[in-house]
Design an enzyme around this catalytic site. Structure first.
Site, PDB file in Angstrom:
ATOM      1  N   HIS A 262       1.783   4.423 -12.118  1.00  0.00           N
ATOM      2  CA  HIS A 262       2.908   3.784 -11.431  1.00  0.00           C
ATOM      3  C   HIS A 262       3.418   2.653 -12.318  1.00  0.00           C
ATOM      4  CE1 HIS A 262       5.430   2.369  -8.209  1.00  0.00           C
ATOM      5  NE2 HIS A 262       5.007   1.145  -8.466  1.00  0.00           N
ATOM      6  N   ASP A 264       6.236  -0.004 -12.845  1.00  0.00           N
ATOM      7  CA  ASP A 264       7.387  -0.696 -12.268  1.00  0.00           C
ATOM      8  C   ASP A 264       8.428  -0.903 -13.360  1.00  0.00           C
ATOM      9  OD1 ASP A 264       6.555  -1.205  -9.464  1.00  0.00           O
ATOM     10  OD2 ASP A 264       4.843  -2.093 -10.472  1.00  0.00           O
ATOM     11  N   ASP A 374       5.513   3.283  -3.802  1.00  0.00           N
ATOM     12  CA  ASP A 374       5.378   1.821  -3.677  1.00  0.00           C
ATOM     13  C   ASP A 374       6.575   1.153  -3.021  1.00  0.00           C
ATOM     14  OD1 ASP A 374       4.044  -0.586  -4.065  1.00  0.00           O
ATOM     15  OD2 ASP A 374       4.995  -0.958  -6.002  1.00  0.00           O
ATOM     16  N   HIS A 578      12.436  -1.103  -7.067  1.00  0.00           N
ATOM     17  CA  HIS A 578      11.797  -1.773  -5.922  1.00  0.00           C
ATOM     18  C   HIS A 578      11.142  -3.129  -6.204  1.00  0.00           C
ATOM     19  CE1 HIS A 578       8.341   0.877  -7.243  1.00  0.00           C
ATOM     20  NE2 HIS A 578       7.696  -0.252  -7.060  1.00  0.00           N
TER      21      HIS A 578
HETATM   22 ZN   LIG Z   1       5.789  -0.708  -7.752  1.00  0.00          ZN
END
Ligand SMILES: [Zn+2]
Length: 1004
Positions: A262, A264, A374, A578
């Site tokens: 994951h 970001d 997420d 996000h």
């Molecule tokens: Zn995230």
């Protein structure tokens, strides 16, 4: 038999920690290291490889915050190691307690071929197996000294989050740069003992299996000569083979492991660093794919793929090869893993358009699943958008973070506002960084709420955010759990393979209706106001740019800016990631976002002006056209058209008895007292007061706001316990514009100036608020106590609105004490309602009280203006902000929709004489156009997207403002859905379900 369980478990731990793991690398020699510190921002790979290094010694400090250092590592394999497996161990100073979020590196060969990433729990590079001895070793490491922002001192303000304030203090100490012999047998023994030891601890003490494993482990430890682990590891493994070969029970839970990282797209690092994080992780994963035949890795966010393609072609070559083999899988079909609460209708749709199109164009891959592990909650408009994009499944695990209520299902159908149902899975492993620990696997099996009717769950497996993805250890552990008694089974699968199996086994899943509200991170609707305004204004400008460019192309042959709009859309979509739009990134990210949005606005204003200029004809001195981008008629000008607007009407301003001012336009009478508070908004048409008796609207309220953790993300409910009403005014006076009153207040270190105005002919009190904000850990709200009794209220979301309760009967309703709106919030009694519309705020709350005086109900609607958290950006939201709101008494839901558009699309007045007929006209105000554009395929077809906006059924006629050659209904990607849509001349008769979304391709 005597119970010696604790004794053997402790024995296992000590022998593993102190003898077996250290024996994985039994011999090592140091390598020579040199370093070159790039003077500023990252340099191209070729420049880093060519730089002349200076010597550096293990133990030396290196790495100013956000710096880039190129290490050169050289040496030779000792001749005595011939025939053995040799690895380089490159420890840049990692803290293994954190799997990511710190320094990282990408290892290159001298010719520029990427080898793999270096990460806290992934520090090795294979040199050879077997080696001949004497080989020269030369490796280059592009190392990033990203500072640790979060883990050591959680949520304390830090200046490290921006290169401009971070200083130059070296962040890391070079820990180990060695060549070492890798003993594969010992490493396999470690994997055996970890898997069995972790499984054993999860089994019931009463279970025979637990004791069988314990005895096998005890016997294996007996077989190890602690002074010769390498010589005895094979014998120890033999004693574990039996318990490892015992197959899983037929009823065992089945886990689809998906290799994952994951990442970001920006968060505790700037966007530019994510480009490199993705390259490092992708390099690791293509290397792992080469070594492990069963392993499958999935990567979401088309933007991240596009970054690799653009910036790291050498990594891209490896990725595309692995994609062709079906091992490196494009996932999710979105441009980024965006927020889904705040993006507007069209932007949410374009996340899928651009995401899916990238994977289709590059690989011919169509994503059926949406991958948002997420994201901070899921708006009720999303199911219809997923379906309209041609997708059908959704994955997230974030709702497991809710602090109040436990979600009742892990696999279910999620029903949105229009009735669309999407097959949805929440991984019961409760993490998107599964590491194949026995505790995680057992938790997934125990936690799974759909046992008895379903057996499959998904585990996203690997370290994200600079952890480098899945490790060889995770793959080794998964292999042992493929079919192991007492454990859930684990198989590497793609997201699509998981969903296909999960859907097939679960014929009649339960249904969850409405939003998936995350009971946490509610302040992400307010933090970093300028980022949020940038998003909303960009969305509005893109609407205008597409509408007027398409109109000018059809009407005037003006060139349509395909590539420019494509690029700008992708920029706006990226910033809906996000941690950007929610305001939870470091200062650097939000500072850059503000500049980017300004550039986007400037460019789009140019596009709009060029198109309108092409349409308006000669600028005659006295003629002014109003260009109406809104979906409803405005000042007599048709939606999507331009004409000379109707004028007329006046607003009176007179002194109020007892102090203050009265605004009156014959439709509304607004009383503003001597403190600048709105004590009455009287609807003269309905003969009804809006403001609750004894209360005042337009009341600014200041709360202390210091959440227990996650400062930029969270507002904890206790914030409401303390409040200061800002009722002292410095000045209340007639405004510079007719029919307006200006109010100035000071508080703390801040000032607020508001202009309240009532336009002639408008049933709307406009409120412009300018705040010069210099508070810390405070929450500023703007309150409207209304004399309305309503059990529920509506908030605009994508392609419609969703209802929430005004009461707190159950914990589910109580937990929604801060929620998201787009352009409006609306509440009503039968026959009379009120809307509050805004131009850029998302957070709000609605509460109600019953008055002792008259037993009437006061429903208080409050918008959230500003916060001042100090982590991760210690200066969050300091400075000047401007907001526009309007109170609309007597509003139906249709009025709320219309006024919401108007306040976000200020009327543009352009000198010119040529009125412009709309490209498309819809004859029912309930049917709202969200996009008019030319088709992305360059055919010149006109694309129009619209939806039913009132929540009812609609019969409408769409009329094309040009000779209509044919009509096709399409998905969001403008691909045909069915046969031709019938049309009669230029008119297309339509019927729509409540909130139904329709895209039509109109051929000219
Ligand atoms: Zn995230």
């Amino acid at each position: 038999m005597h119970d010696d369980r604790d004794l053997i478990e402790a024995r296992l731990k000590r022998v593993l920690d102190e003898r077996v793991r250290p024996a994985v690398y039994p011999e090592s020699v140091p390598l020579d290291v040199g370093v070159w510190h790039a003077p500023g921002e990252p340099v191209p790979v070729a420049e880093g490889l060519a730089a002349v290094p200076r010597p550096i010694t293990v133990g030396d400090r290196w790495g100013a915050p956000w710096g880039t250092s190129w290490f050169t590592v050289t040496g030779a394999v000792p001749a005595a190691w011939a025939g053995r497996t040799v690895e380089a161990i490159l420890d840049l100073g990692f803290d293994e307690n954190m799997p990511g979020f710190q320094c990282e590196g990408l290892v290159y060969r001298p010719d520029g071929t990427p080898v793999k990433g270096l990460n806290p729990r992934n520090q090795w590079v294979r040199v050879g197996t077997p080696v001949e001895g004497g080989e020269e070793v030369r490796l280059h490491i592009e190392a990033a000294s990203n500072p640790v922002i979060l883990d050591y001192h959680p949520f304390l303000p830090t200046t490290l989050g921006d290169k401009e304030t971070a200083g130059t203090e070296p962040q890391y100490r070079l820990a180990r740069i060695d060549l070492a012999v890798f003993d594969e047998t010992v490493w396999q023994l470690v994997m055996d003992l970890e898997v069995l030891g972790e499984l054993m601890r999860e089994l019931p003490v009463e279970s025979g299996r637990r004791w069988e494993i314990l005895r096998a482990v005890d016997r294996a430890l007996d077989a190890i000569d602690l002074q010769d682990v390498n010589g005895t590891a094979a014998a120890a493994r033999e004693r574990l083979a039996g318990v490892l070969a015992s197959p899983a029970e037929p009823s065992a839970h089945r886990i689809s492991a998906v290799g994952h990282a994951h990442i970001d797209s920006a968060w505790l690092w700037p966007l530019r660093e994510t480009v490199r994080k993705v390259a490092r992780t992708a390099s690791n994963m293509t290397a792992l794919i080469d070594e492990e035949p069963d392993f499958v890795f999935a990567m979401s966010q088309a933007q991240q793929w596009a970054w690799i393609k653009e910036h790291r072609p050498e990594v891209w070559a490896k990725v595309t090869k692995a994609v062709s083999a079906g091992r490196f899988v494009p996932a999710g079909g979105m441009w980024v893993e965006s927020d889904t609460n705040m993006p507007g209708s069209e932007a949410m749709a374009r996340q899928f358009v651009h995401g899916k199109r990238f994977f289709l164009d590059e690989f011919g891959v169509e994503n059926d699943e949406v991958w948002l592990p997420d994201t901070f909650g899921f708006a009720a408009g999303l199911p219809q958008i997923i379906r309209a994009a041609g997708s059908k499944w959704l994955l997230t695990q974030k709702i497991s973070w809710s602090r109040t209520n436990t979600f009742p299902h892990h696999t279910f159908l999620w029903e949105g506002i229009d009735g669309t149902r999407i097959f949805t899975h929440f991984p019961p492993v409760d993490t998107y960084n599964c590491s194949m620990k026995g505790g995680e696997i057992a938790h997934a099996a125990r936690n799974f709420k759909d046992k008895g009717v379903a057996r499959h769950s998904l585990a996203p497996t690997g370290w994200g955010d600079g952890g480098g993805g899945t490790t060889r250890e995770m793959v080794a552990k998964a292999a042992r759990m493929r079919d192991l008694e007492g454990s859930a089974t684990v198989t590497w699968e793609t997201p699509a393979e998981f969903f296909t199996a999960a859907e097939a086994e679960y014929a009649d899943p339960p249904v969850w209706v409405g939003e998936l509200y995350l009971e946490l991170h509610r302040a992400t609707l307010t933090s970093q106001a300028k980022t949020k305004q940038g998003n909303r204004r960009s969305e509005s400008l893109l609407r205008e740019a597409e509408l007027w460019s398409a109109t000018a192309a059809v009407r005037a042959g003006h060139p349509y800016p395909y590539e420019q709009l494509d690029r700008i859309w992708k920029t706006v979509l990226l910033h809906q990631f996000h941690d950007i739009l929610p305001g939870s990134s470091i200062a650097w990210v939000h500072r850059e976002a503000e500049r980017t949005y300004a550039a986007v606005a400037e460019e789009l204003e140019g596009v709009i002006e060029g198109a309108q200029r092409a349409l308006a004809g000669d600028p005659e001195p006295d003629a002014v056209l109003l260009f109406n981008s809104a979906p409803h008629t405005r000042e007599g000008v048709a939606a999507g058209g331009a004409a000379v607007p109707l004028g007329g009407g006046v607003t009176g301003l007179r002194p109020r008895e007892g102090g203050g001012h009265v605004l009156d336009n014959g439709l509304l009478r607004v009383e503003i007292d001597e403190s600048g508070l709105v004590v009455s908004v009287y609807d003269l048409v309905a003969g009804r007061e809006s403001v609750a008796p004894g209360r005042a609207a337009n009341l600014l309220q200041l709360h202390s706001d210091f959440p227990n953790m996650w400062d930029a993300w969270d507002v904890d409910e206790f914030y409401r316990n303390t409040v200061v009403d800002l009722t002292d005014a410095d000045e209340v006076a007639p405004g510079t514009e007719p029919g307006s009153v200006r109010v100035t207040r000071s508080f703390g270190g801040s000032t607020v100036t508001q202009v309240l105005s009532l336009a002639p002919g408008a049933r709307r009190l406009d409120i412009e608020t300018e705040v010069d904000w210099h508070e810390t850990e405070k929450f500023l709200k703007l309150a409207f106590p209304l004399d309305v009794r309503a059990d529920r209220y509506a908030s605009e979301t994508q392609y419609g609105h969703a209802y929430r309760a005004t009461h707190t009967n159950t914990s589910w309703e109580a937990a929604k004490f801060e929620a998201c709106n787009h352009r409006f919030v609306h509440l009503e009694e039968p026959g009379w309602g009120v809307a509050l519309v805004n131009d850029s705020t998302y957070g709000h709350d609605v509460t109600r009280t019953v008055r002792a005086s008259d037993s009437g109900t006061t429903t208080t609607l409050r918008v959230s203006l500003l916060r001042a958290p100090r982590f991760p950006d210690p200066e969050t939201d300091q400075g000047v902000h401007r907001f526009r709101h309007a109170l609309v008494p007597g509003a139906t839901i249709g009025d709320a929709v219309r006024e919401g558009y108007f306040i976000n699309l200020p009327a543009r007045r352009v000198r010119g004489a040529a009125a412009v007929a709309p490209l498309v006209t819809l004859d029912d105000d309930a049917v709202v156009v969200t996009a008019v554009k030319l088709a992305d395929d360059g055919s010149g077809d006109v694309i129009v997207r619209f939806h039913e906006a009132h929540g009812g059924r609609a019969r409408a006629t769409l009329t094309a403002g040009f000779p209509l050659g044919g009509v096709t209904a399409t998905d969001l990607l403008e691909r045909p859905l069915a046969a031709e849509v019938p049309h009669e001349g230029d008119a297309v008769p339509l019927t729509l379900r409540p909130f139904e979304l329709v895209t039509l391709r109109l051929r000219r």
